[in-house]
Write a protein that holds these residues in place. Structure first.
Motif, mmCIF file in Angstrom:
data_model
loop_
_atom_site.group_PDB
_atom_site.id
_atom_site.type_symbol
_atom_site.label_atom_id
_atom_site.label_comp_id
_atom_site.label_asym_id
_atom_site.label_seq_id
_atom_site.Cartn_x
_atom_site.Cartn_y
_atom_site.Cartn_z
ATOM 1 N N GLN A 52 0.830 -1.203 0.000
ATOM 2 C CA GLN A 52 0.000 0.000 0.000
ATOM 3 C C GLN A 52 0.865 1.253 0.000
ATOM 4 N N ASN A 53 1.925 1.189 0.782
ATOM 5 C CA ASN A 53 2.839 2.323 0.851
ATOM 6 C C ASN A 53 3.482 2.588 -0.502
ATOM 7 N N GLU A 54 3.904 1.514 -1.159
ATOM 8 C CA GLU A 54 4.552 1.660 -2.459
ATOM 9 C C GLU A 54 3.585 2.216 -3.501
ATOM 10 N N LEU A 55 2.353 1.716 -3.458
ATOM 11 C CA LEU A 55 1.334 2.206 -4.392
ATOM 12 C C LEU A 55 1.093 3.701 -4.196
ATOM 13 N N TYR A 56 0.984 4.087 -2.943
ATOM 14 C CA TYR A 56 0.710 5.481 -2.607
ATOM 15 C C TYR A 56 1.842 6.391 -3.095
ATOM 16 N N LEU A 57 3.074 5.957 -2.879
ATOM 17 C CA LEU A 57 4.232 6.744 -3.320
ATOM 18 C C LEU A 57 4.266 6.881 -4.836
ATOM 19 N N LYS A 58 3.997 5.771 -5.494
ATOM 20 C CA LYS A 58 3.974 5.780 -6.959
ATOM 21 C C LYS A 58 2.933 6.782 -7.455
ATOM 22 N N TRP A 59 1.789 6.733 -6.802
ATOM 23 C CA TRP A 59 0.691 7.642 -7.169
ATOM 24 C C TRP A 59 1.072 9.101 -6.925
ATOM 25 N N LEU A 60 1.701 9.365 -5.787
ATOM 26 C CA LEU A 60 2.105 10.739 -5.459
ATOM 27 C C LEU A 60 3.061 11.290 -6.527
ATOM 28 N N ARG A 61 4.003 10.435 -6.948
ATOM 29 C CA ARG A 61 4.987 10.881 -7.951
ATOM 30 C C ARG A 61 4.314 11.120 -9.296
ATOM 31 N N ARG A 62 3.390 10.236 -9.623
ATOM 32 C CA ARG A 62 2.670 10.406 -10.877
ATOM 33 C C ARG A 62 1.804 11.664 -10.822
ATOM 34 N N ALA A 63 1.152 11.865 -9.687
ATOM 35 C CA ALA A 63 0.306 13.044 -9.524
ATOM 36 C C ALA A 63 1.122 14.310 -9.760
ATOM 37 N N LYS A 64 2.321 14.324 -9.230
ATOM 38 C CA LYS A 64 3.164 15.529 -9.363
ATOM 39 C C LYS A 64 3.483 15.815 -10.823
ATOM 40 N N THR A 65 3.877 14.792 -11.556
ATOM 41 C CA THR A 65 4.219 15.032 -12.956
ATOM 42 C C THR A 65 2.972 15.389 -13.765
ATOM 43 N N GLU A 66 1.852 14.769 -13.418
ATOM 44 C CA GLU A 66 0.641 15.063 -14.201
ATOM 45 C C GLU A 66 0.133 16.476 -13.997
ATOM 46 N N ILE A 67 0.230 16.977 -12.791
ATOM 47 C CA ILE A 67 -0.258 18.342 -12.594
ATOM 48 C C ILE A 67 0.715 19.358 -13.189
ATOM 49 N N GLU A 68 1.971 18.932 -13.346
ATOM 50 C CA GLU A 68 2.932 19.820 -14.012
ATOM 51 C C GLU A 68 2.580 19.977 -15.492
ATOM 52 N N GLN A 69 2.118 18.869 -16.059
ATOM 53 C CA GLN A 69 1.796 18.888 -17.490
ATOM 54 C C GLN A 69 0.419 19.453 -17.786
ATOM 55 N N THR A 70 -0.339 19.722 -16.740
ATOM 56 C CA THR A 70 -1.681 20.236 -16.951
ATOM 57 C C THR A 70 -1.638 21.733 -17.255
ATOM 58 N N PRO A 71 -2.256 22.111 -18.374
ATOM 59 C CA PRO A 71 -2.302 23.542 -18.673
ATOM 60 C C PRO A 71 -3.090 24.262 -17.594
ATOM 61 N N ARG A 72 -2.408 25.164 -16.902
ATOM 62 C CA ARG A 72 -3.117 25.871 -15.829
ATOM 63 C C ARG A 72 -4.058 26.893 -16.451
ATOM 64 N N PRO A 73 -5.083 27.260 -15.716
ATOM 65 C CA PRO A 73 -6.090 28.183 -16.269
ATOM 66 C C PRO A 73 -5.533 29.581 -16.504
#
Lengths: 188, 188
Positions: free
Chosen positions: B156-177
DNA sequence: TCTACCATGTAATCTGTTACATGATTGC
DNA sequence: GCAATCATGTAACAGATTACATGGTAGA
């Protein structure tokens, strides 16, 4: 108190009344947050007292619909919400799972009973996974954050189910401590 | 109340006194359960009152060590514990994560601030993962159940960390308003 | 009419956390 | 002597759940 900020955050999207706040939280954050009327109405009162929200409109029962109290966030509420949003979380994640607690002690009980309980848990989370997958689709067009949250929920659910199934097969293959103890359950 | 059964379960392993119960739970179930003295001592009293445990030995302060109260499970306690163990869990899993709640509202805030908070969460769970992996080794020779529990914690810990890292890169690539709103934070 | 759902609220209870108070032992 | 840890306990508070009470609307 986190619930106040959850309410404040929802009112930041749009004006709402208490009942809608509950259904909205249930529909959107049900997998990570739950809330009761016993918390909502007192919270709304406090938030109003503190000037963070205000009642915008009250539908009296004689003018059509049921009597609703429509709340909206104030300037003060918005700035307080922003302050909260930029502050790292105060409390760590809390997981409380009565099933896992029981699981920890399964070595004291009967393997067949344990397997039955695991099967029930699998059923439960199979159903939940279906619901979460449906929700995920609904949220695809929401903000990145809401979408990512939904995806986390699905992944965690899948991981848990996989683990439950593995747990079941592993305890089947475990040599039990050769039923020597004539465990008379002198119940009643 | 689950805490009572957690105590009962530990006393089913061996006699213990209140302080040990706390350290034991912290060491073994710290990743999924926590407990305070404010709960333990009153719970022990109630369990004793209900005849599920009894005080076996009291070390008076004049005979060596500090005054301890050694508790052991009674026959009644054992049968009540078994009954609990074979009953499917009454309450569903409860997850309360202030970070995820905040995350849900990140669209209202600044992306850079959001990323800082995510980084802190990553740090936190990186450290936790290390601790959990160490514990997993310690528990390898325990019962299947305890080992499986430890493995779930790590996964669970590993999944959560993986998700956190992915979340960070995805919000970076999101065109902000497109920062049109000159967001003056009129603090103070 | 009856049921389901919308809507607001309070009181009682249960659970959990934090802070405080006390005192002994162990090692520096 | 002092700090850390062991050990037990209580009080105050915070948070959450459950049950109850009230009443409106919509549709079968």
């Amino acid at each position: 108190m986190s619930i106040k900020y959850a309410i404040l955050g929802l009112l930041n999207y749009s004006d709402m009344h208490g009942y809608r706040i509950k259904t909205h939280i249930e529909n959107n954050f049900g997998h990570m947050w739950s809330i009761n009327f016993g918390q909502i109405y007192p919270s709304l009162k406090e938030l109003e007292k503190d000037g963070l929200i205000k009642m915008r409109e009250k539908t009296p029962s004689d003018s059509g619909g049921p009597h609703k109290k429509l709340y909206s966030i104030t300037k003060k509420g918005r700035s307080d919400f922003t302050r909260w949003l930029t502050t790292p979380p105060d409390k760590p994640m809390l997981i409380r799972d009565p099933f896992l607690l029981k699981f920890a002690f399964f070595s004291f009980g009967d393997i067949e009973e344990a397997k039955k309980i695991i099967d029930k848990q699998i059923e439960l989370f199979d159903a939940q996974l279906k619901r979460r997958k449906m929700n995920r689709k609904r949220w695809e067009r929401q903000t990145v954050y809401v979408r990512l949250l939904a995806e986390l929920g699905v992944s965690q659910n899948e991981l848990y189910l996989k683990w439950l199934r593995r747990a079941k097969t592993e305890i089947e293959q475990t040599p039990r401590p050769s039923d020597t103890s004539s465990n008379k359950q002198g119940g009643k």
